[in-house]
Design a protein around this motif. Structure first.
Motif, mmCIF file in Angstrom:
data_model
loop_
_atom_site.group_PDB
_atom_site.id
_atom_site.type_symbol
_atom_site.label_atom_id
_atom_site.label_comp_id
_atom_site.label_asym_id
_atom_site.label_seq_id
_atom_site.Cartn_x
_atom_site.Cartn_y
_atom_site.Cartn_z
ATOM 1 N N THR A 123 31.315 -18.132 -47.073
ATOM 2 C CA THR A 123 30.488 -19.212 -47.602
ATOM 3 C C THR A 123 31.313 -20.007 -48.606
ATOM 4 O OG1 THR A 123 29.616 -17.617 -49.175
ATOM 5 C CG2 THR A 123 28.201 -18.182 -47.330
ATOM 6 N N SER A 125 32.373 -21.959 -51.797
ATOM 7 C CA SER A 125 31.988 -21.838 -53.196
ATOM 8 C C SER A 125 31.004 -22.976 -53.509
ATOM 9 C CB SER A 125 33.259 -21.960 -54.031
ATOM 10 O OG SER A 125 32.932 -22.197 -55.349
ATOM 11 N N GLN A 126 30.002 -22.654 -54.333
ATOM 12 C CA GLN A 126 28.932 -23.626 -54.567
ATOM 13 C C GLN A 126 29.466 -24.986 -55.025
ATOM 14 O OE1 GLN A 126 26.070 -22.219 -57.330
ATOM 15 N NE2 GLN A 126 24.400 -23.388 -56.446
ATOM 16 N N LYS A 127 30.539 -24.952 -55.817
ATOM 17 C CA LYS A 127 31.019 -26.233 -56.362
ATOM 18 C C LYS A 127 31.735 -27.096 -55.327
ATOM 19 C CE LYS A 127 35.184 -24.502 -58.647
ATOM 20 N NZ LYS A 127 35.929 -24.403 -59.854
ATOM 21 N N THR A 129 30.462 -27.232 -51.942
ATOM 22 C CA THR A 129 29.629 -27.335 -50.732
ATOM 23 C C THR A 129 29.508 -28.782 -50.239
ATOM 24 O OG1 THR A 129 27.727 -27.262 -52.181
ATOM 25 C CG2 THR A 129 28.174 -25.272 -50.941
#
Ligand code: PNS
Length: 166
Positions: A123, A125-127, A129
């Motif tokens: 997945t 990394s959120q930063k 996306t």
């Protein structure tokens, strides 16, 4: 030796790609970043040779402490490329549900061609996306600041190419 093949068009390599490379290199013995043509992306900003040079520059300077990462290129099917490695899996980053459908289909096609070949997903990394090479190219065309998106080693190359292609 467990090898991860991280394939993509990398036009150009972004901080999101780099994040996946770093994380993959801690899981596998070796990471082969493989720069390939994408039949759906007919007009890349950089030639394949240029993309290899940019990615090698970034990997050698930014992840020099990760000696198990190399950048290669291949002009054929990914499933065929993978056959030269003993134990290799494909690693792809997933940013959102929209990535999943396409990547799932690719994973199944690759396994159909080469039944030994598995694909694993990390997945994003959120930063990162929201980040893609396409977004980078669009922003570069507007002269936007690229520092949050692209490794600093190649920002000038992207900016210069975006100016030329206007
Ligand atoms: O970064 P991208 O553009 O999403 O990467 C896609 C890529 C280059 C990995 C994919 O297009 C690919 O695997 N190209 C090589 C040819 C191939 O094996 N195609 C899949 C079977 S149709």
């Amino acid at each position: 030796m467990k090898t991860a093949i991280y394939p993509g068009s990398f036009d150009p390599i972004t901080l999101g790609h780099l994040n996946i490379i770093r994380r993959t290199s801690t899981i596998f013995d070796r990471v082969v970043v493989c720069i390939m043509p994408n039949a759906g992306k007919m007009h890349p900003m950089f030639t394949r040779e240029e993309r290899v040079e940019l990615a090698r520059r970034v990997v050698s300077r930014v992840v020099a402490h990760l000696p198990n990462v190399t950048v290669e290129t291949y002009d054929g099917l990914l499933a065929e490329y993978a056959k030269q490695f003993d134990k290799a899996v494909i690693v792809k980053g997933l940013r959102a549900g929209t990535d999943f459908e396409n990547e799932f289909q690719m994973a199944l096609i690759n396994q159909k061609i080469n039944p030994e070949l598995d694909t694993m997903f990390l997945t994003a990394s959120q930063k990162y996306t929201f980040l893609s090479s396409s977004v980078v190219k669009e922003l570069a065309g507007y002269g936007a600041d690229l520092t949050p998106f692209v490794p600093c080693e190649i920002i000038e190359d992207v900016r210069a190419r975006a100016m030329r292609s206007e």
